[in-house]
Enzyme design. Structure first.
Site, PDB file in Angstrom:
ATOM      1  N   TYR A  66      -0.353 -13.317   0.198  1.00 52.57           N
ATOM      2  CA  TYR A  66       0.359 -13.435  -1.611  1.00 52.57           C
ATOM      3  C   TYR A  66       1.566 -13.089  -0.579  1.00 52.57           C
ATOM      4  O   TYR A  66       1.648 -11.363   0.134  1.00 52.57           O
ATOM      5  CB  TYR A  66      -0.844 -12.372  -2.185  1.00 52.57           C
ATOM      6  CG  TYR A  66      -1.200 -11.061  -1.235  1.00 52.57           C
ATOM      7  CD1 TYR A  66      -1.314 -10.576  -1.550  1.00 52.57           C
ATOM      8  CD2 TYR A  66      -2.448 -11.860  -0.744  1.00 52.57           C
ATOM      9  CE1 TYR A  66      -1.610  -9.500  -0.874  1.00 52.57           C
ATOM     10  CE2 TYR A  66      -3.480 -10.380  -0.201  1.00 52.57           C
ATOM     11  CZ  TYR A  66      -2.989  -9.256  -0.304  1.00 52.57           C
ATOM     12  OH  TYR A  66      -3.970  -7.854   0.214  1.00 52.57           O
TER      13      TYR A  66
ATOM     14  N   ASP B 236     -13.809   5.631   0.628  1.00 55.12           N
ATOM     15  CA  ASP B 236     -14.367   5.106   1.675  1.00 55.12           C
ATOM     16  C   ASP B 236     -15.777   5.873   1.906  1.00 55.12           C
ATOM     17  O   ASP B 236     -15.793   5.706   3.548  1.00 55.12           O
ATOM     18  CB  ASP B 236     -13.109   4.682   2.817  1.00 55.12           C
ATOM     19  CG  ASP B 236     -12.620   3.161   2.674  1.00 55.12           C
ATOM     20  OD1 ASP B 236     -13.395   2.888   1.265  1.00 55.12           O
ATOM     21  OD2 ASP B 236     -11.858   3.260   2.690  1.00 55.12           O
TER      22      ASP B 236
ATOM     23  N   ARG C 129       0.617  -1.452   0.331  1.00 59.46           N
ATOM     24  CA  ARG C 129       0.166   0.267  -0.074  1.00 59.46           C
ATOM     25  C   ARG C 129       0.804   1.136  -0.417  1.00 59.46           C
ATOM     26  O   ARG C 129       0.338   2.388  -0.685  1.00 59.46           O
ATOM     27  CB  ARG C 129      -0.898  -0.100   1.669  1.00 59.46           C
ATOM     28  CG  ARG C 129      -1.746   1.641   1.815  1.00 59.46           C
ATOM     29  CD  ARG C 129      -3.167   0.925   2.620  1.00 59.46           C
ATOM     30  NE  ARG C 129      -3.787  -0.358   1.932  1.00 59.46           N
ATOM     31  CZ  ARG C 129      -4.934  -0.277   1.821  1.00 59.46           C
ATOM     32  NH1 ARG C 129      -5.024   1.267   1.389  1.00 59.46           N
ATOM     33  NH2 ARG C 129      -5.880  -1.051   1.854  1.00 59.46           N
TER      34      ARG C 129
END
Length: 399
Positions: A214, A292, A105
């Protein structure tokens, strides 16, 4: 050319600033924290997110740093059975036009931040907590906690799920507590057993819990995310948690493989998952919400960042034109995005039944999934993974 004020310096806010600046607008980004930074670990970007990043001029740079996934693998975490895999290579990339990738991120945030700085049209202001907004027929202002205000032709609230602008604009109170805790850790790849090092997103599903892993950071680390549905009622975020507690919460995963990998995790932190019900209206005159702040969703569809990027690209397009027409164009943005984002919000919630089934329900799930071909699986995600040029489309069926 318009003067746009963006509240929130995360991925959605910076993407909006970049989209607006690339079309000739002036932008000021107000961030509550003293400095612009992003926390968190791995983030999955489906082709619709890559398409949006291409529109922002960052697609190639993301491809250069991201890890391309070969498959989404669904495993039964109780029996250890491989249920089904959705291939993400040749046929998938040909159909959707882009790869499915994972990045850290902070890497994506840094790329957006650097791009905003390089435009010369984006002013970044840290330490600017926003409490609300005001507007008249010609401009909109954000009200700062220190008593100041910042005024522009339009205000975009990208200030997250606890958005101060949403509190005033929508007024729907606190986010909905899901009852599900998520535990996150990052494991250096040299500590990961060889069998877990593939370029795959792997889910281990169990009763009221599941575990996803992952590779991130160019394949040098493995992102671990474990979810436990314990009916918790109080929100929390970024709380350190002992490894023993994570193992206890995920005890329903009795398969040897997921348990072995979970035991390697260290430095776990925990969050309560929260979201909100979809709403039709997140725009008020010259003020609108994004990401969001507008449509927060659980992370199970891996679409939160992708939907924010789609928002940013469309909003950047619609900002063009005389400032006097901005309210109508912000309304058009809201109308074009609400059905798609609501569908993803609800699909993210619905997927909990897939991950957390037990007993007969789990066996039925496994039988249904294992009977699906690669084309069947691609058909199921097509409505979601299609790029932002089709961002107003409504899914024909569930996820």
């Amino acid at each position: 050319m318009s003067d746009v004020v963006v509240v929130g310096g995360g991925i959605g806010g910076l993407a909006t600033a970049l989209a607006a600046a690339r079309r000739g607008h002036r932008v000021r980004v107000l961030e509550r924290a003293a400095r612009f930074a992003e926390i968190g670990a791995g983030i999955q970007i489906a082709p619709n997110g890559i398409a949006a990043l291409d529109r922002l001029g960052l697609g190639d740079r993301v491809r250069a740093t991201a890890v391309r996934m070969d498959a989404l693998r669904f495993m039964d975490g109780v029996t250890g059975e491989h249920v089904v895999s959705m291939p993400l290579t040749d046929a998938y990339r040909a159909r959707f036009g882009h790869p499915y990738v994972v990045v850290h991120r902070a890497e994506l945030h840094t790329l957006l931040l650097d791009a905003c700085r390089s435009t010369g049209a984006v002013e970044l202001r840290g330490g600017s907590a926003v409490t609300g907004y005001a507007q008249d027929g010609h401009s909109a202002s954000v009200l700062l906690a220190d008593g100041g205000r910042v005024t522009g032709d339009a205000v975009v609230g990208a200030d997250g799920i606890h958005s101060a602008l949403r509190r005033q604009l929508v007024g729907d109170g606190d986010p909905r507590v899901s009852g599900i805790a998520v535990y996150r850790a990052v494991l250096p790849m040299d500590r990961v057993p060889e069998e877990f090092r593939g370029a795959n997103v792997t889910w281990w599903a169990g009763p009221s819990c599941h575990f996803v892993h992952y590779p991130i950071a160019g394949g040098t680390a493995l992102n671990l995310a474990a979810s436990w549905d314990g009916g918790l009622t109080e929100p929390f975020a970024g709380v350190p948690v002992p490894a023993a507690r994570v193992l206890d919460r995920l005890a329903g995963l009795t398969g040897e493989a997921p348990t072995r990998l979970l035991r390697l995790g260290e430095g776990w932190k925990s969050w309560m998952l929260v979201d909100r019900d979809p709403v039709d209206d997140w725009t008020d005159g010259r003020v609108t919400l994004l990401g969001d702040a507008a449509h927060p969703m659980l992370h199970y569809a891996a679409q939160g960042a992708c939907q924010a990027l789609e928002d940013a690209v469309l909003l950047g397009d619609l900002l063009d034109g005389p400032p006097g027409r901005l309210p109508a164009r912000l309304r058009a943005y809201n109308e074009q995005r609400r059905e798609r984002t609501a569908a993803v919000q609800l699909a993210s919630r619905e997927s909990i039944r897939l991950w957390h089934a037990r007993g007969v329900a789990a066996k039925t799930r496994n039988a249904l999934l294992s009977a699906m071909s690669a084309t069947d699986l691609h058909d199921r995600v097509a409505w979601m993974h299609t790029g932002p040029d089709h961002a107003g489309a409504t899914p024909a069926e569930g996820p």
